[in-house]
Design a protein around this motif. Structure first.
Motif, short mmCIF file in Angstrom:
data_model
loop_
_atom_site.label_atom_id
_atom_site.label_comp_id
_atom_site.label_asym_id
_atom_site.label_seq_id
_atom_site.Cartn_x
_atom_site.Cartn_y
_atom_site.Cartn_z
N GLN A 263 1.23 12.62 0.64
CA GLN A 263 2.11 12.20 1.71
C GLN A 263 2.63 10.79 1.42
O GLN A 263 1.85 9.87 1.19
CB GLN A 263 1.37 12.23 3.04
N GLN A 264 3.96 10.63 1.43
CA GLN A 264 4.59 9.33 1.18
C GLN A 264 5.53 9.00 2.33
O GLN A 264 6.19 9.89 2.86
CB GLN A 264 5.39 9.33 -0.13
N THR A 265 5.61 7.75 2.71
CA THR A 265 6.55 7.32 3.74
C THR A 265 7.40 6.19 3.20
O THR A 265 6.98 5.40 2.35
CB THR A 265 5.81 6.84 5.01
N MET A 266 8.62 6.13 3.69
CA MET A 266 9.58 5.13 3.25
C MET A 266 9.23 3.76 3.84
O MET A 266 9.08 3.63 5.06
CB MET A 266 10.99 5.53 3.69
N PRO A 267 9.06 2.73 3.01
CA PRO A 267 8.78 1.39 3.53
C PRO A 267 10.02 0.76 4.14
O PRO A 267 11.15 1.20 3.90
CB PRO A 267 8.33 0.62 2.28
N ASP A 268 9.82 -0.29 4.94
CA ASP A 268 10.94 -1.03 5.53
C ASP A 268 11.40 -2.07 4.50
O ASP A 268 10.71 -3.05 4.22
CB ASP A 268 10.49 -1.70 6.82
N LEU A 269 12.59 -1.85 3.92
CA LEU A 269 13.10 -2.73 2.87
C LEU A 269 14.23 -3.64 3.36
O LEU A 269 14.70 -4.49 2.60
CB LEU A 269 13.60 -1.90 1.69
N VAL A 270 14.71 -3.46 4.58
CA VAL A 270 15.81 -4.28 5.10
C VAL A 270 15.38 -5.75 5.14
O VAL A 270 14.30 -6.09 5.65
CB VAL A 270 16.24 -3.80 6.49
N GLY A 271 16.23 -6.60 4.58
CA GLY A 271 15.93 -8.02 4.52
C GLY A 271 15.23 -8.46 3.24
O GLY A 271 15.09 -9.66 3.00
N ARG A 272 14.80 -7.48 2.42
CA ARG A 272 14.12 -7.83 1.18
C ARG A 272 15.12 -8.02 0.04
O ARG A 272 16.22 -7.47 0.05
CB ARG A 272 13.11 -6.75 0.79
N SER A 273 14.69 -8.79 -0.96
CA SER A 273 15.52 -8.98 -2.15
C SER A 273 15.44 -7.74 -3.02
O SER A 273 14.62 -6.84 -2.78
CB SER A 273 15.04 -10.20 -2.95
N GLU A 274 16.28 -7.70 -4.06
CA GLU A 274 16.27 -6.55 -4.97
C GLU A 274 14.90 -6.40 -5.63
O GLU A 274 14.35 -5.30 -5.72
CB GLU A 274 17.35 -6.71 -6.03
N GLU A 275 14.31 -7.52 -6.07
CA GLU A 275 13.02 -7.48 -6.73
C GLU A 275 11.94 -7.02 -5.75
O GLU A 275 11.06 -6.21 -6.11
CB GLU A 275 12.68 -8.86 -7.29
N GLU A 276 11.99 -7.51 -4.51
CA GLU A 276 11.01 -7.09 -3.51
C GLU A 276 11.15 -5.61 -3.17
O GLU A 276 10.15 -4.91 -2.96
CB GLU A 276 11.17 -7.94 -2.25
N ALA A 277 12.39 -5.14 -3.13
CA ALA A 277 12.62 -3.72 -2.85
C ALA A 277 12.07 -2.85 -3.97
O ALA A 277 11.45 -1.80 -3.71
CB ALA A 277 14.11 -3.46 -2.66
N ARG A 278 12.25 -3.28 -5.19
CA ARG A 278 11.72 -2.52 -6.33
C ARG A 278 10.20 -2.45 -6.28
O ARG A 278 9.61 -1.39 -6.52
CB ARG A 278 12.17 -3.15 -7.64
N LYS A 279 9.56 -3.57 -5.96
CA LYS A 279 8.10 -3.57 -5.86
C LYS A 279 7.63 -2.69 -4.71
O LYS A 279 6.60 -2.02 -4.80
CB LYS A 279 7.59 -5.00 -5.68
N GLY A 280 8.39 -2.68 -3.61
CA GLY A 280 8.03 -1.85 -2.48
C GLY A 280 8.12 -0.36 -2.77
O GLY A 280 7.47 0.45 -2.09
N LEU A 281 8.90 0.01 -3.77
CA LEU A 281 9.06 1.41 -4.14
C LEU A 281 8.23 1.81 -5.36
O LEU A 281 8.24 2.97 -5.75
CB LEU A 281 10.54 1.71 -4.43
N ALA A 282 7.54 0.84 -5.95
CA ALA A 282 6.88 1.06 -7.24
C ALA A 282 5.84 2.17 -7.19
O ALA A 282 5.66 2.91 -8.17
CB ALA A 282 6.24 -0.24 -7.73
N GLU A 283 5.16 2.34 -6.07
CA GLU A 283 4.09 3.32 -5.98
C GLU A 283 4.56 4.69 -5.50
O GLU A 283 3.77 5.62 -5.40
CB GLU A 283 2.99 2.80 -5.04
#
Length: 467
Positions: A263-283
């Motif tokens: 089970q995977q859920t989409m993290p809240d990426l609004v307001g994050r930088s490109e690098e932060e968004a990539r890390k948030g999706l890494a797993e």
């Protein structure tokens, strides 16, 4: 008795040469169509570089497209670039290398494909040529890596959601579409034939590899996916299908189960930088991330909108779209493109309605001659202006002279089209079948010879065999 439209042997030879040139042009078109067919076959199999004649047809496709736009210099460049691309794609990996290759369909063209490791470091890079192909070659370290696609301005366009293991001899294909609605469609290749491939469905990955090793020295590519019906590390798909034949050294694609999808859920990426968004999706495991840009000075460099929304379920086939704020959009290179192509790129992503200025040009009509802002410059709130060619006009006594309709009476189809093209007229209406009949000549033309030609004027020709 000699015919009225052929007064001498040299005239007849000239006519024959014009018709021969027209036949050669049609043969070029057929080879371009063969290239497109080869591309379609290639999309079904990762071993497409082994397809007989694919190199030649791809090169011919490049040249034909460039010549159709009246860009002979561009054709020479694309011919050289096509050969270089095919050399990279067709070179067989050695046992210490891993190779990831594919095609990127983009409205602006160019850019580069980067191979990124799990820590976000760039391992290897390949330029994306004018035909949209790339080939990344790197050391086979056994680590996991992903492909990132950046456009010609260096902005992230696509992030591959399916990591590959950099195993020795790996030949993996990743195709992408970047633009307004990009997606990832990894595809395998088309086999040669000789050794019969057994049924490997349900076998463990190790047993399948051993079975293939007993039949020959095959290259094996693995495509991992979740399955609710098959245990992890078992084969759930294969290509070629059981019973098909393949020459030793060919590519076998095995679909390997990862077991039930977590089970995977989409993290809240609004307001994050490109690098932060990539890390948030890494797993997460997903299909692809599509990045696009919108002018938002307050949130420049940060996510202003995401799809799916935070908390939504994310699966292996989910396409994620992130809208990044930018201080200003960077103007793409539109010089040399047709009016239609330029407007499709600009509207509505850059401007709602660019300013169009028409001017005479040395080449064909409806081609972008100049642009403002220039390629790579910020668009922002500035107006976008395109200078479009309306064809060639001559000057007489310092004044512009509007071209006139040439006299094409008694001319063959090839001769008539050549005279029209010299006046900047690229299209004419006529019965193609009648024009290609033996001995057919122009017996009627509209407008009549000597009438001024306007860019909106329609030229009509009637072909028949003179009495």
């Amino acid at each position: 008795m000699a015919k009225a439209y052929s007064d001498s042997i040299p005239d007849q030879m000239g006519s024959d040469l014009d018709e021969a040139f027209e036949k050669a042009r049609l043969q070029h078109r057929a080879r371009r169509e063969a290239a497109q067919a080869a591309t379609a076959r290639a999309a079904r199999w990762g071993g497409f570089v082994r397809d007989p004649g694919y190199t030649d047809t791809l090169v011919w496709r490049s040249v034909s497209l460039a010549q159709a736009k009246g860009a002979e210099e561009s054709a020479a460049e694309e011919l050289q670039e096509a050969h270089a691309t095919m050399k990279r794609l067709s070179a067989r990996s050695n046992k210490e290398e891993a190779r990831i290759f594919g095609h990127v369909e983009s409205p602006t063209g160019g850019g580069e494909a980067d191979l990124i490791d799990s820590e976000g470091c760039t391992i290897a890079t390949s330029p994306i040529d004018k035909l949209g192909y790339y080939a990344v070659v790197t050391e086979a370290t056994g680590e996991s890596a992903r492909i990132e696609i950046r456009d010609a301005q260096g902005q992230l366009a696509v992030l591959d959601g399916r990591p590959v293991e950099l195993t020795p001899g790996l030949m993996a294909r990743r195709d992408f579409t970047s633009g307004r609605c990009g997606k990832v469609e990894p595809a395998p290749g088309e086999p040669d034939e000789q050794v019969e491939i057994p049924d490997l469905i349900g076998e463990t990955a190790a047993d399948a590899r051993a079975a293939l090793g007993e039949l020959g020295d095959f290259r094996i590519s693995y495509d991992e996916s979740y399955s609710d019906d098959a245990p992890a590390e078992t084969v759930i798909a294969q290509a070629p299908d059981p019973g098909r034949t393949l020459m030793p050294g060919g590519l076998v694609l095995l679909g390997i189960s990862l077991g039930p999808e977590p089970q995977q859920t989409m993290p809240d990426l609004v307001g994050r930088s490109e690098e932060e968004a990539r890390k948030g999706l890494a797993e997460l495991r997903y299909s692809a991330v599509q990045f696009s840009q919108v002018v938002d000075r307050k949130n420049a460099g940060r996510v202003v909108k995401q799809t799916p929304e935070a908390g939504a379920a994310v699966g292996e086939d989910t396409e994620i779209r992130l809208c990044m704020g930018v201080a200003a959009r960077l103007m793409p290179d539109l010089v040399g493109r047709t009016r239609k192509e330029a407007l499709e790129v600009l509207v509505p992503d850059y401007v709602d309605a660019p300013t169009i200025r028409e001017e005479p040009g040395d080449g064909p009509a409806d081609i972008v001659l100049e642009q403002d802002p220039k390629a790579g410059e910020a668009v922002g709130d500035a107006r976008v202006t395109l200078v479009i060619s309306i064809g060639r006009r001559e000057e007489e006594n310092g004044e512009e002279k509007v071209p006139t309709m040439p006299d094409v009476s008694g001319k063959t189809r090839a001769q008539a089209l050549k005279l029209l093209k010299a006046e900047g007229i690229e299209e004419a209406e006529f019965d193609e079948k009648a024009a290609r009949r033996r001995g057919a000549r122009v017996v009627e033309q509209t407008p009549p010879a000597g009438k001024p030609l306007k860019s909106s004027l329609r030229v009509k020709l009637t072909f028949a065999k003179p009495e």
